[in-house]
Design a protein around this motif. Structure first.
Motif, PDB file in Angstrom:
ATOM      1  N   LEU A  90       1.882 -10.815  -0.007  1.00 43.40           N
ATOM      2  CA  LEU A  90       0.988 -10.057  -0.886  1.00 43.40           C
ATOM      3  C   LEU A  90      -0.245 -10.880  -1.271  1.00 43.40           C
ATOM      4  CD1 LEU A  90       3.642  -8.334  -3.145  1.00 43.40           C
ATOM      5  CD2 LEU A  90       2.161  -7.220  -1.462  1.00 43.40           C
ATOM      6  N   GLN A  91      -0.062 -12.178  -1.491  1.00 43.55           N
ATOM      7  CA  GLN A  91      -1.198 -13.042  -1.812  1.00 43.55           C
ATOM      8  C   GLN A  91      -2.167 -13.122  -0.640  1.00 43.55           C
ATOM      9  OE1 GLN A  91       0.946 -16.584  -2.930  1.00 43.55           O
ATOM     10  NE2 GLN A  91       0.641 -16.193  -5.116  1.00 43.55           N
ATOM     11  N   MET A  92      -1.639 -13.185   0.573  1.00 41.44           N
ATOM     12  CA  MET A  92      -2.490 -13.241   1.754  1.00 41.44           C
ATOM     13  C   MET A  92      -3.295 -11.948   1.899  1.00 41.44           C
ATOM     14  SD  MET A  92       0.135 -15.153   4.384  1.00 41.44           S
ATOM     15  CE  MET A  92      -1.005 -15.359   5.761  1.00 41.44           C
ATOM     16  N   ILE A  93      -2.646 -10.817   1.641  1.00 40.28           N
ATOM     17  CA  ILE A  93      -3.334  -9.529   1.731  1.00 40.28           C
ATOM     18  C   ILE A  93      -4.389  -9.416   0.629  1.00 40.28           C
ATOM     19  CG2 ILE A  93      -3.028  -7.030   1.563  1.00 40.28           C
ATOM     20  CD1 ILE A  93      -0.231  -7.475   2.858  1.00 40.28           C
ATOM     21  N   ALA A  94      -4.050  -9.845  -0.591  1.00 41.34           N
ATOM     22  CA  ALA A  94      -5.015  -9.813  -1.697  1.00 41.34           C
ATOM     23  C   ALA A  94      -6.215 -10.698  -1.381  1.00 41.34           C
ATOM     24  CB  ALA A  94      -4.339 -10.260  -2.992  1.00 41.34           C
ATOM     25  N   TRP A  95      -5.963 -11.859  -0.793  1.00 43.57           N
ATOM     26  CA  TRP A  95      -7.058 -12.749  -0.394  1.00 43.57           C
ATOM     27  C   TRP A  95      -7.981 -12.046   0.597  1.00 43.57           C
ATOM     28  CZ3 TRP A  95      -8.520 -14.578   4.381  1.00 43.57           C
ATOM     29  CH2 TRP A  95      -9.482 -15.595   4.381  1.00 43.57           C
ATOM     30  N   TYR A  96      -7.395 -11.361   1.575  1.00 46.59           N
ATOM     31  CA  TYR A  96      -8.182 -10.643   2.572  1.00 46.59           C
ATOM     32  C   TYR A  96      -9.026  -9.543   1.908  1.00 46.59           C
ATOM     33  CZ  TYR A  96      -9.480  -7.946   6.670  1.00 46.59           C
ATOM     34  OH  TYR A  96     -10.194  -7.274   7.627  1.00 46.59           O
ATOM     35  N   CYS A  97      -8.426  -8.837   0.954  1.00 46.73           N
ATOM     36  CA  CYS A  97      -9.156  -7.791   0.230  1.00 46.73           C
ATOM     37  C   CYS A  97     -10.363  -8.378  -0.482  1.00 46.73           C
ATOM     38  CB  CYS A  97      -8.240  -7.094  -0.768  1.00 46.73           C
ATOM     39  SG  CYS A  97      -6.954  -6.083  -0.029  1.00 46.73           S
ATOM     40  N   MET A  98     -10.160  -9.503  -1.154  1.00 49.27           N
ATOM     41  CA  MET A  98     -11.269 -10.154  -1.858  1.00 49.27           C
ATOM     42  C   MET A  98     -12.329 -10.620  -0.869  1.00 49.27           C
ATOM     43  SD  MET A  98     -10.580  -9.930  -5.050  1.00 49.27           S
ATOM     44  CE  MET A  98     -11.788 -11.054  -5.696  1.00 49.27           C
ATOM     45  N   TYR A  99     -11.907 -11.238   0.225  1.00 46.99           N
ATOM     46  CA  TYR A  99     -12.821 -11.743   1.244  1.00 46.99           C
ATOM     47  C   TYR A  99     -13.650 -10.606   1.840  1.00 46.99           C
ATOM     48  CZ  TYR A  99     -14.449 -13.814   5.600  1.00 46.99           C
ATOM     49  OH  TYR A  99     -15.231 -14.235   6.638  1.00 46.99           O
ATOM     50  N   SER A 100     -13.016  -9.449   2.033  1.00 45.89           N
ATOM     51  CA  SER A 100     -13.678  -8.300   2.655  1.00 45.89           C
ATOM     52  C   SER A 100     -14.479  -7.458   1.671  1.00 45.89           C
ATOM     53  CB  SER A 100     -12.635  -7.410   3.336  1.00 45.89           C
ATOM     54  OG  SER A 100     -11.951  -8.130   4.316  1.00 45.89           O
ATOM     55  N   GLY A 101     -14.400  -7.796   0.388  1.00 48.65           N
ATOM     56  CA  GLY A 101     -15.141  -7.039  -0.606  1.00 48.65           C
ATOM     57  C   GLY A 101     -14.462  -5.738  -1.010  1.00 48.65           C
ATOM     58  N   LEU A 102     -13.176  -5.609  -0.726  1.00 48.03           N
ATOM     59  CA  LEU A 102     -12.420  -4.409  -1.094  1.00 48.03           C
ATOM     60  C   LEU A 102     -11.840  -4.609  -2.493  1.00 48.03           C
ATOM     61  CD1 LEU A 102     -10.563  -3.903   2.304  1.00 48.03           C
ATOM     62  CD2 LEU A 102     -12.634  -2.743   1.514  1.00 48.03           C
ATOM     63  N   LEU A 103     -12.697  -4.577  -3.482  1.00 45.29           N
ATOM     64  CA  LEU A 103     -12.294  -4.924  -4.835  1.00 45.29           C
ATOM     65  C   LEU A 103     -11.407  -3.873  -5.491  1.00 45.29           C
ATOM     66  CD1 LEU A 103     -15.652  -6.449  -6.075  1.00 45.29           C
ATOM     67  CD2 LEU A 103     -13.726  -7.581  -4.979  1.00 45.29           C
ATOM     68  N   GLU A 104     -11.451  -2.653  -5.024  1.00 44.07           N
ATOM     69  CA  GLU A 104     -10.618  -1.588  -5.581  1.00 44.07           C
ATOM     70  C   GLU A 104      -9.404  -1.300  -4.696  1.00 44.07           C
ATOM     71  OE1 GLU A 104     -11.134  -0.358  -8.592  1.00 44.07           O
ATOM     72  OE2 GLU A 104     -12.858  -1.695  -8.747  1.00 44.07           O
ATOM     73  N   ALA A 105      -9.033  -2.238  -3.870  1.00 40.64           N
ATOM     74  CA  ALA A 105      -7.924  -2.047  -2.932  1.00 40.64           C
ATOM     75  C   ALA A 105      -6.593  -1.918  -3.670  1.00 40.64           C
ATOM     76  CB  ALA A 105      -7.852  -3.208  -1.957  1.00 40.64           C
ATOM     77  N   GLN A 106      -5.734  -1.067  -3.115  1.00 47.67           N
ATOM     78  CA  GLN A 106      -4.371  -0.923  -3.619  1.00 47.67           C
ATOM     79  C   GLN A 106      -3.426  -1.234  -2.461  1.00 47.67           C
ATOM     80  OE1 GLN A 106      -3.641   2.838  -5.457  1.00 47.67           O
ATOM     81  NE2 GLN A 106      -5.374   2.677  -6.830  1.00 47.67           N
ATOM     82  N   ILE A 107      -2.438  -2.067  -2.722  1.00 46.92           N
ATOM     83  CA  ILE A 107      -1.468  -2.460  -1.701  1.00 46.92           C
ATOM     84  C   ILE A 107      -0.200  -1.641  -1.890  1.00 46.92           C
ATOM     85  CG2 ILE A 107      -0.132  -4.368  -0.725  1.00 46.92           C
ATOM     86  CD1 ILE A 107      -2.294  -6.261  -1.820  1.00 46.92           C
ATOM     87  N   HIS A 108       0.267  -1.051  -0.783  1.00 43.52           N
ATOM     88  CA  HIS A 108       1.454  -0.187  -0.810  1.00 43.52           C
ATOM     89  C   HIS A 108       2.511  -0.731   0.151  1.00 43.52           C
ATOM     90  CE1 HIS A 108      -1.178   2.891  -2.678  1.00 43.52           C
ATOM     91  NE2 HIS A 108      -2.065   2.476  -1.795  1.00 43.52           N
ATOM     92  N   SER A 109       3.768  -0.558  -0.201  1.00 44.28           N
ATOM     93  CA  SER A 109       4.861  -1.001   0.679  1.00 44.28           C
ATOM     94  C   SER A 109       5.162   0.056   1.747  1.00 44.28           C
ATOM     95  CB  SER A 109       6.108  -1.336  -0.122  1.00 44.28           C
ATOM     96  OG  SER A 109       6.510  -0.214  -0.871  1.00 44.28           O
ATOM     97  N   THR A 110       4.733   1.286   1.524  1.00 41.91           N
ATOM     98  CA  THR A 110       4.908   2.350   2.521  1.00 41.91           C
ATOM     99  C   THR A 110       3.551   3.000   2.744  1.00 41.91           C
ATOM    100  OG1 THR A 110       5.436   3.980   0.826  1.00 41.91           O
ATOM    101  CG2 THR A 110       7.290   2.845   1.865  1.00 41.91           C
ATOM    102  N   LEU A 111       3.407   3.678   3.863  1.00 43.50           N
ATOM    103  CA  LEU A 111       2.147   4.332   4.185  1.00 43.50           C
ATOM    104  C   LEU A 111       1.889   5.457   3.183  1.00 43.50           C
ATOM    105  CD1 LEU A 111      -0.245   4.518   6.116  1.00 43.50           C
ATOM    106  CD2 LEU A 111       1.102   6.082   7.505  1.00 43.50           C
ATOM    107  N   PRO A 112       0.789   5.395   2.431  1.00 44.56           N
ATOM    108  CA  PRO A 112       0.510   6.450   1.455  1.00 44.56           C
ATOM    109  C   PRO A 112       0.153   7.760   2.138  1.00 44.56           C
ATOM    110  CG  PRO A 112      -1.244   4.819   1.472  1.00 44.56           C
ATOM    111  CD  PRO A 112      -0.206   4.363   2.440  1.00 44.56           C
TER     112      PRO A 112
END
Length: 113
Positions: A90-112
């Motif tokens: 989850l930290q790696m994914i959050a880092w990628y979101c920040m790096y990519s500028g996806l500041l409003e990103a939501q991480i899901h364990s299943t496909l929404p």
């Protein structure tokens, strides 16, 4: 800010940069193909799939997460998962979101839906 579908929010501040690990990102020649996030410490890799521009088939034995940000939906899958901590992924994914500028990103364990 990256919001997890698991009920908590991760915020990154430049004053608290010790809270966010440094990961490496390898990108293919075309940015539309996603990339691979590398953790130099544990050697874990997480592959990024742009759900709109590529097909994604989950692999058995690997861990998958999905990110939604506005109209974007992406998939993330570990490569060589060997019982690494879920929080690390989850930290790696959050880092990628920040790096990519996806500041409003939501991480899901299943496909929404």
């Amino acid at each position: 800010m990256c919001q997890f579908g698991l009920g908590f929010v991760f915020q990154y501040s430049t004053k608290l940069n010790y809270a966010m690990q440094n990961y490496l990102l390898s990108m293919p020649g075309s940015a539309t193909k996603g990339g691979i996030i590398h953790d130099p410490e544990t050697k874990l890799k997480v592959k990024v799939f742009s759900r709109i521009k590529s097909t994604f088939t989950p692999k058995k034995g690997e861990v998958q997460y999905f990110v939604t940000a506005g109209k974007k939906t992406m998939a993330f899958e570990t490569m060589g998962y060997q019982r690494h901590r879920q929080l690390l992924i989850l930290q790696m994914i959050a880092w990628y979101c920040m790096y990519s500028g996806l500041l409003e990103a939501q991480i899901h364990s299943t496909l929404p839906l």
